[in-house]
Design an enzyme around this catalytic site. Sequence first.
Site, PDB file in Angstrom:
ATOM      1  N   ALA A  28      -0.735   9.100  60.807  1.00 61.45           N
ATOM      2  CA  ALA A  28      -0.035   7.846  61.837  1.00 61.45           C
ATOM      3  C   ALA A  28       0.023   6.752  61.158  1.00 61.45           C
ATOM      4  CB  ALA A  28      -1.258   7.569  62.901  1.00 61.45           C
ATOM      5  N   CYS A  73      -1.231  21.439  59.678  1.00 57.72           N
ATOM      6  CA  CYS A  73      -0.311  22.608  60.548  1.00 57.72           C
ATOM      7  C   CYS A  73      -0.252  23.494  59.529  1.00 57.72           C
ATOM      8  CB  CYS A  73       1.344  22.188  60.888  1.00 57.72           C
ATOM      9  SG  CYS A  73       1.226  20.920  62.342  1.00 57.72           S
ATOM     10  N   VAL A 132     -14.674   3.856  57.630  1.00 67.29           N
ATOM     11  CA  VAL A 132     -15.054   2.596  58.458  1.00 67.29           C
ATOM     12  C   VAL A 132     -16.489   3.520  59.791  1.00 67.29           C
ATOM     13  CG1 VAL A 132     -14.805   1.581  60.092  1.00 67.29           C
ATOM     14  CG2 VAL A 132     -13.338   1.767  58.195  1.00 67.29           C
TER      15      VAL A 132
END
Length: 471
Positions: free
Chosen positions: A13, A44, A82
């Site tokens: 993403a 995967c 982060v």
Amino acid sequence: MTDTFVIVGGDAAGMAAASKAKRDASDLEVVVFEKGEWVSYGACGLPYYVKGEIQSLEHLVSVTPEEFREERDIDLRTGHEVVAIDPDAKTVTAEHDGGETVQPYDSLLIATGAESVVPPIDGTDLEGVYTLGSMSDGKELREYVARARKGESLQQPDRGPACRYLEDCTGSVGVVGGGYIGIEMAEALAANGFEVNLFQRGDRVLKGFSEATSEAVADHLREQDVAVHLDTEVETLSGDERVEAVVTDDDRIEVEMVLLGTGVRPRTALAEDAGIELGETGAIETDAYRETNVPDVYAAGDCAEATHVVTGEPAYVPLALTANRHGRAVGQTVTGRPTEGGAIAGTAAVKAFDVEAARTGIIDHDEAREAGFDPISETITAKSRAGYYPDGGTVTVTLTADRDTKRVLGASLVSEYGEGAVHRSHAVVGALEEGATVFDLENYDLAYAPPFNTTWDPVLVASKVLSGKLR
């Protein structure tokens, strides 16, 4: 002043969003923080890397960090974790190499993915207990397999029939969980000579598929000498420093390694700490454009919810295509073209040795009733190719519809590997997307030629049979 688009997470993403945003707005500053060293990789494929069919981890990488930096002009910062988001100041704080960076943003995408679920049983912290949720996990497992094949495994239990793959058995192992990872890893380990014990607490593997599919896969696993333990609760992983046995509610099975394949959960702690709301599934809640309750903060991929195409309700189905689609949509949205990215049907596939299985939509009757449907299903088995064409097989299809509206709700398919269960599921996906009835699906103009299909594709056969019941 140039706007800054900050992304937390450098896999599907995150990098899809970064690439699309930079492509659509070359003057946009795009900064990606990734705490690991790998980005844009195909997780995967890890079971097939462990198995040995894929020779290098680098082969699983779609785009290298250098290509993102040099060719796509993306400020990719690997090794940066982060640790905080401040929505009021519109900054993120990242730690790296003993230092700290505070980065302002105009738009922010949280793409922190999912993490492997470690079941609440004793012994999961022992040496020799693995998960498979990252590239580093895959590397460790591949190294373990290599050591075992060289005879360096710490135990050598009695050799059994599963050892036909090699001259000598490389050991007995346990796989906890009968979902995608568990089944794929059972194949990978058996192919390397291990005696594999698969433990499933429920009464069947592949719970999200139909009973017919689950039974076919479990039967095939047994044919490949995988010991399938259904309705089996793993109580403890036993050992001093290293795992030595899997202790169940009624047995103790000696092993030298255990793979935990008990699912994943969304990584949401960072978002929660910033006041970003979670949905009913436990993943980050977003609108159709993947924006959270905090303005200019988006979420996509395995950490976020999506809308199910059948129910119209939030769902959590962490899959690669969804992450790529929704990340790309966010990249377009932040550059001025609001894009939804689409709903999901929960379409998935799995290979188990010489069998392939696929599922899409809603198959389980309890789940369908909870969504307000009156489900009805039919299971058929039909030839995969023309009867006179050599080397064909069969496809078993379970098709589910709503009794009242006749709308197709979902399907589960299983066949011999290469006989088309996966590709045939795509016709059902199309029916789900357009809200088609069983009568509509029955009349789909699917391709036919003797090497590929029968005149009446198995999906059409299932539709005809279910249509007859509904009439």
